[in-house]
Every structure is written in structure tokens, then in C-alpha cells.
Design a protein around this motif. Structure first.
Motif, PDB file in Angstrom:
ATOM      1  N   THR A 110       0.626  -1.330   0.185  1.00 17.02           N
ATOM      2  CA  THR A 110      -0.016   0.002  -0.057  1.00 17.02           C
ATOM      3  C   THR A 110       1.059   1.198  -0.026  1.00 17.02           C
ATOM      4  O   THR A 110       0.630   2.463  -0.789  1.00 17.02           O
ATOM      5  CB  THR A 110      -0.839  -0.049   1.179  1.00 17.02           C
ATOM      6  OG1 THR A 110      -1.753  -1.349   0.959  1.00 17.02           O
ATOM      7  CG2 THR A 110      -1.893   1.359   1.371  1.00 17.02           C
ATOM      8  N   ARG A 111       1.900   1.099   0.851  1.00 16.10           N
ATOM      9  CA  ARG A 111       2.849   2.336   0.744  1.00 16.10           C
ATOM     10  C   ARG A 111       3.421   2.545  -0.556  1.00 16.10           C
ATOM     11  O   ARG A 111       3.570   3.816  -0.986  1.00 16.10           O
ATOM     12  CB  ARG A 111       3.883   2.203   1.870  1.00 16.10           C
ATOM     13  CG  ARG A 111       4.541   3.249   2.085  1.00 16.10           C
ATOM     14  CD  ARG A 111       6.102   2.954   3.033  1.00 16.10           C
ATOM     15  NE  ARG A 111       6.610   1.752   2.818  1.00 16.10           N
ATOM     16  CZ  ARG A 111       7.650   1.547   1.869  1.00 16.10           C
ATOM     17  NH1 ARG A 111       7.961   2.695   0.800  1.00 16.10           N
ATOM     18  NH2 ARG A 111       8.184   0.414   1.449  1.00 16.10           N
ATOM     19  N   THR A 114       1.128   3.905  -2.899  1.00 20.26           N
ATOM     20  CA  THR A 114       0.773   5.530  -2.619  1.00 20.26           C
ATOM     21  C   THR A 114       1.797   6.276  -3.228  1.00 20.26           C
ATOM     22  O   THR A 114       1.506   7.369  -3.790  1.00 20.26           O
ATOM     23  CB  THR A 114       0.516   5.521  -1.173  1.00 20.26           C
ATOM     24  OG1 THR A 114      -0.462   4.749  -0.762  1.00 20.26           O
ATOM     25  CG2 THR A 114       0.241   7.086  -0.709  1.00 20.26           C
ATOM     26  N   GLN A 129      -7.583   8.066  -9.743  1.00 22.48           N
ATOM     27  CA  GLN A 129      -8.323   8.318  -8.684  1.00 22.48           C
ATOM     28  C   GLN A 129      -9.794   8.067  -8.904  1.00 22.48           C
ATOM     29  O   GLN A 129     -10.552   7.522  -7.994  1.00 22.48           O
ATOM     30  CB  GLN A 129      -8.000   9.350  -7.608  1.00 22.48           C
ATOM     31  CG  GLN A 129      -6.465   9.255  -7.171  1.00 22.48           C
ATOM     32  CD  GLN A 129      -5.854  10.586  -6.602  1.00 22.48           C
ATOM     33  OE1 GLN A 129      -6.365  11.765  -7.012  1.00 22.48           O
ATOM     34  NE2 GLN A 129      -4.840  10.456  -5.646  1.00 22.48           N
TER      35      GLN A 129
END
Length: 168
Positions: A110-111, A114, A129
């Protein structure tokens, strides 16, 4: 059929029933239904014929075409219902605690995602998005932004290619 449609003529319906019910049953049996299912389905088709008689339009189809289309659709519905798998037994007694290694890996992934999203050009990032977090279709994004659909698709494809490269 017109008498059934326009006046709910029961005698006309009885004649339609006598003519089409055995033919529909035979059609269904040729399509692979057993006699009992074919009989039930034919009864259902004929009941639908009575209920939806107002929808019959002789300009669009003949009576036979309309009746056999209803029968075909009903047969497909029954086949889908019969093929529906039984739900699996779920193991509700398993561990309530997630594997910590998996939690850590998911957090790391996830990091990285992102960070990769943040590195995208703003025009691409905003479209990704909207598409994935906003759950909008490409057409909905185009309507919302006023951008051409081809532009939306190109930018999202380029963004996904960049994300794929950064995530590998």
C-alpha cells in the motif's frame, strides 16, 4: 392473439393455449428439458402470454415468434437457476488473527502504491483516482470532466503502465 390482447378474450386464449402449449412443451423437451420441467415451463409461458398480452405487437413479431421467444427465455432462466452452485461451507472456526507477515506485506504494498500514485503526473493521477477510488466508468469520467473519452482512456492506460513499472 389480438382478441386476447385487446379484450382479454378467454375463448381466444383457450384456443391459443390448445395450439401453443403442446408445441412449447415439445420445443423445451427438444432443448433438453425433462417432461415434467417442460410441462411446468410451458404452463408458465402460457400464463406469461396471458399476463403480458398487452405487450404483444404484431408489427414486431408473429404470435409464434413471440411465444417461442418467451419459452426460450424461460428455459434459459430455469437452466441458470439449476446450474447455480451451492454455497461453499466457510471455515468460520479459523484463526481470527490475520497473519502478521501478510499484514506487513500488505502495508508495504500500500505504501509503495501510494508513493507511485503520488509520482504520476497530476492529470493521470486524478483520472486514476476517479476510476478506481471513485468507481466511475471512463464514460462517466468523460462526462464529468468534459474530456474526450479517448483522452481519458489514454491517460489511464499510461498511468497504469507507469504504476506497473514502479511496482515491479
Amino acid at each position: 392473439m389480438l382478441a386476447v390482447r385487446d379484450r382479454q378474450d378467454r375463448q381466444a386464449f383457450a384456443e391459443l393455449f390448445a395450439h401453443f402449449a403442446p408445441r412449447v412443451k415439445g420445443f423445451l423437451m427438444k432443448a433438453g428439458s425433462d417432461a415434467g420441467t417442460a410441462e411446468d415451463c410451458a404452463q408458465d409461458v402460457m400464463a406469461t402470454l396471458w399476463r403480458k398480452a398487452a405487450q404483444f405487437d404484431p408489427a414486431r413479431a408473429s404470435v409464434a415468434t413471440w411465444v417461442f421467444t418467451i419459452a426460450r427465455n424461460r428455459r434459459i432462466d430455469i437452466a441458470r437457476r439449476d446450474r447455480r452452485p451451492e454455497p461453499e461451507d466457510l471455515d468460520w472456526h479459523g484463526s481470527d488473527e490475520p497473519d502478521q507477515a501478510e499484514v506487513y506485506e500488505a502495508a508495504q504494498e500500500t505504501r509503495r502504491l501510494t508513493e507511485a500514485l503520488a509520482d504520476l503526473p497530476e492529470k493521470q493521477r486524478l483520472l486514476v483516482q476517479r476510476a478506481f477510488y471513485g468507481e466511475l466508468s471512463h464514460s462517466e469520467i468523460a462526462a464529468e470532466t468534459g474530456l474526450p473519452l479517448g483522452t481519458i482512456k489514454s491517460r489511464i492506460r499510461l498511468a497504469l503502465d507507469r504504476l506497473r513499472q514502479k511496482m515491479t
